[in-house]
Design an enzyme around this catalytic site. Structure first.
Site, PDB file in Angstrom:
ATOM      1  N   ASN A 229      20.916-104.737  12.438  1.00 59.94           N
ATOM      2  CA  ASN A 229      20.017-105.686  11.790  1.00 59.94           C
ATOM      3  C   ASN A 229      19.781-106.917  12.659  1.00 59.94           C
ATOM      4  O   ASN A 229      20.707-107.399  13.302  1.00 59.94           O
ATOM      5  CB  ASN A 229      20.593-106.124  10.426  1.00 59.94           C
ATOM      6  CG  ASN A 229      20.803-104.946   9.507  1.00 59.94           C
ATOM      7  OD1 ASN A 229      20.203-103.881   9.699  1.00 59.94           O
ATOM      8  ND2 ASN A 229      21.669-105.105   8.528  1.00 59.94           N
ATOM      9  N   VAL A 230      18.551-107.386  12.608  1.00 59.82           N
ATOM     10  CA  VAL A 230      18.187-108.578  13.400  1.00 59.82           C
ATOM     11  C   VAL A 230      18.018-109.783  12.463  1.00 59.82           C
ATOM     12  O   VAL A 230      17.607-110.852  12.886  1.00 59.82           O
ATOM     13  CB  VAL A 230      16.872-108.329  14.188  1.00 59.82           C
ATOM     14  CG1 VAL A 230      17.029-107.164  15.140  1.00 59.82           C
ATOM     15  CG2 VAL A 230      15.685-108.084  13.251  1.00 59.82           C
TER      16      VAL A 230
ATOM     17  N   HIS B 228      20.696-104.885  18.213  1.00 59.38           N
ATOM     18  CA  HIS B 228      19.240-104.885  18.362  1.00 59.38           C
ATOM     19  C   HIS B 228      18.685-106.296  18.468  1.00 59.38           C
ATOM     20  O   HIS B 228      17.479-106.495  18.374  1.00 59.38           O
ATOM     21  CB  HIS B 228      18.572-104.149  17.186  1.00 59.38           C
ATOM     22  CG  HIS B 228      18.863-102.680  17.185  1.00 59.38           C
ATOM     23  ND1 HIS B 228      18.644-101.881  16.091  1.00 59.38           N
ATOM     24  CD2 HIS B 228      19.376-101.859  18.139  1.00 59.38           C
ATOM     25  CE1 HIS B 228      19.000-100.628  16.377  1.00 59.38           C
ATOM     26  NE2 HIS B 228      19.450-100.598  17.599  1.00 59.38           N
TER      27      HIS B 228
ATOM     28  N   CYS C   7      12.504-115.901  27.314  1.00 61.39           N
ATOM     29  CA  CYS C   7      11.352-116.161  28.172  1.00 61.39           C
ATOM     30  C   CYS C   7      11.063-114.934  29.055  1.00 61.39           C
ATOM     31  O   CYS C   7      11.974-114.399  29.696  1.00 61.39           O
ATOM     32  CB  CYS C   7      11.630-117.376  29.053  1.00 61.39           C
ATOM     33  SG  CYS C   7      10.283-117.702  30.199  1.00 61.39           S
TER      34      CYS C   7
ATOM     35  N   CYS D  84       9.946-123.251  31.772  1.00 65.03           N
ATOM     36  CA  CYS D  84       9.005-122.842  32.830  1.00 65.03           C
ATOM     37  C   CYS D  84       7.623-122.520  32.284  1.00 65.03           C
ATOM     38  O   CYS D  84       6.762-122.032  33.023  1.00 65.03           O
ATOM     39  CB  CYS D  84       9.555-121.605  33.565  1.00 65.03           C
ATOM     40  SG  CYS D  84       9.383-120.076  32.599  1.00 65.03           S
TER      41      CYS D  84
ATOM     42  N   GLY E  21      24.471 -98.444   4.928  1.00 65.38           N
ATOM     43  CA  GLY E  21      23.039 -98.728   4.819  1.00 65.38           C
ATOM     44  C   GLY E  21      22.228 -98.461   6.060  1.00 65.38           C
ATOM     45  O   GLY E  21      21.368 -99.263   6.432  1.00 65.38           O
TER      46      GLY E  21
ATOM     47  N   SER F 275      19.929 -95.218   8.065  1.00 66.55           N
ATOM     48  CA  SER F 275      19.376 -93.864   7.918  1.00 66.55           C
ATOM     49  C   SER F 275      19.840 -92.960   9.048  1.00 66.55           C
ATOM     50  O   SER F 275      19.623 -91.759   9.030  1.00 66.55           O
ATOM     51  CB  SER F 275      17.851 -93.927   7.921  1.00 66.55           C
ATOM     52  OG  SER F 275      17.406 -94.542   9.123  1.00 66.55           O
TER      53      SER F 275
ATOM     54  N   ASN G  58      25.756 -95.384   1.232  1.00 63.96           N
ATOM     55  CA  ASN G  58      24.297 -95.409   1.340  1.00 63.96           C
ATOM     56  C   ASN G  58      23.705 -95.127  -0.028  1.00 63.96           C
ATOM     57  O   ASN G  58      24.313 -94.444  -0.839  1.00 63.96           O
ATOM     58  CB  ASN G  58      23.850 -94.342   2.358  1.00 63.96           C
ATOM     59  CG  ASN G  58      22.442 -94.565   2.849  1.00 63.96           C
ATOM     60  OD1 ASN G  58      21.517 -94.640   2.050  1.00 63.96           O
ATOM     61  ND2 ASN G  58      22.267 -94.713   4.162  1.00 63.96           N
TER      62      ASN G  58
ATOM     63  N   ALA H 112      24.825-101.143  -1.675  1.00 63.98           N
ATOM     64  CA  ALA H 112      25.891-101.796  -0.900  1.00 63.98           C
ATOM     65  C   ALA H 112      26.482-102.979  -1.655  1.00 63.98           C
ATOM     66  O   ALA H 112      27.716-103.159  -1.684  1.00 63.98           O
ATOM     67  CB  ALA H 112      25.336-102.252   0.443  1.00 63.98           C
TER      68      ALA H 112
END
Ligand code: BV8
Ligand code: ZN
Length: 242
Positions: A104-105, A121, A129, A152, A189, A191, A215, A233
């Protein structure tokens, strides 16, 4: 095996283990109101992943890709960890060798308080950058499109691993070490579609770990694990600690 006896068996293992690794996917955040990727209301339903989550898509149309991430950042800015995230923080406190690998992000594990963590991930609040490679935290909602590097003036991209991109070697090394040394692996959780995370269960199983899958539904891996428990969950994970 009924889910209550499976939960009892898993609870006993967790009460005595000294080495626990956890792998989470979008399903653990569903109960915080974060849409999953491949569910009914999945994020990917409106687009094909290649259209948005790939370096080619970003090179072709950085504006569209930033529009999508800006939408997800606005959505995530109001989301909070749920009892499943918080229970994993308590498990980290109790188990000497604990490591959490998340796909998860959404930043919900760090904000819940998890310390020993690999966000394999990336993280939606980090930007990188494309010129100088500097990684910074940017919590602007909305983020100015197209965002520029303060060092920059290069174009910034989400610090997220897209399809076709390799994971951070340090994250991979730490993940495989945690998978090879754990006594118990909890898979919550996910797939089990995306690689290399989809191969993590078998890695732990091969070295003799007790592997449990939590799950909402059965997955292609359910018959390969020691216990597969169906449910939400936020309901299941708190039951694992007394
Ligand atoms: C790579 C960023 C080297 C975007 C994401 C074999 C080996 C290696 C690579 C590949 C391979 N085969 C194919 C590949 C390429 C590709 C891949 O895996 N493709 C798949 C689609 C077949 N892999 C890569 O490109 C990876 N790079 O390996 O580098 C390389 C490079 C090129 C070629 C070869 C090797 C990079 C993968 C990272 C991609 N980036 N995200 C973004 O997030 O913005 S992936 C994306 O899917 C998300 O990160 C997400 O985390 C991830 C996995 O999805 P899940 O978390 O599982 O979520 P999903 O919706 O699918 O499932 C939710 C689950 O929860 C369901 O099971 C549901 O039942 C359950 N659930 C729902 N509600 C609840 C619940 N459970 C409990 N409670 C609930 N309430
Ligand atoms: Zn720069």
């Amino acid at each position: 095996m009924t889910s209550s006896s499976a939960i009892r068996e898993l609870k006993e293992k967790l009460a005595t283990t000294t080495a626990l690794t956890v792998l989470t996917g979008a399903g653990i955040s569903a109960d915080s109101g974060v849409p999953t990727f491949r569910g009914a209301e999945g994020l990917w339903n409106n687009f094909r992943p290649e259209e948005l989550a790939s370096p080619e898509a970003f090179a072709r149309n950085p504006h569209l890709v930033w529009e999508w991430y800006n939408w997800r950042r606005e959505l995530l800015a109001t989301k909070k960890p749920n009892p499943a995230h918080l229970t994993l923080v308590e498990l980290e406190r109790r188990v000497d060798n604990f490591w959490l690998i998340t796909q998860n992000v959404d930043d919900l594990h760090p904000s819940a308080g998890t310390q020993r963590l690999s966000e394999i991930h990336g993280n939606i609040w980090k930007v990188r950058c494309t010129q100088c490679g500097q990684v910074t935290v940017n919590r602007d909602v909305p983020i100015a499109i197209l965002p520029e590097c303060s060092t920059c003036r290069g174009l910034l991209r989400p610090h997220i691993v897209w399809f076709g991109e390799s994971l951070d070697p340090e994250d991979l090394q730490k993940s495989f070490e945690a998978l090879r040394t754990c006594e118990v692996l909890l898979i919550i959780g996910t797939s089990g579609v995306v690689y290399p995370a989809a191969s993590f269960g078998p890695v732990a199983k091969d070295h003799g770990a007790f592997v449990a899958e939590l799950n909402l539904d059965p997955t292609p891996r359910s018959d390969l694990v020691d216990v597969a428990i169906q449910g939400r969950a936020k309901d299941l994970v708190p039951q694992l600690i007394s």
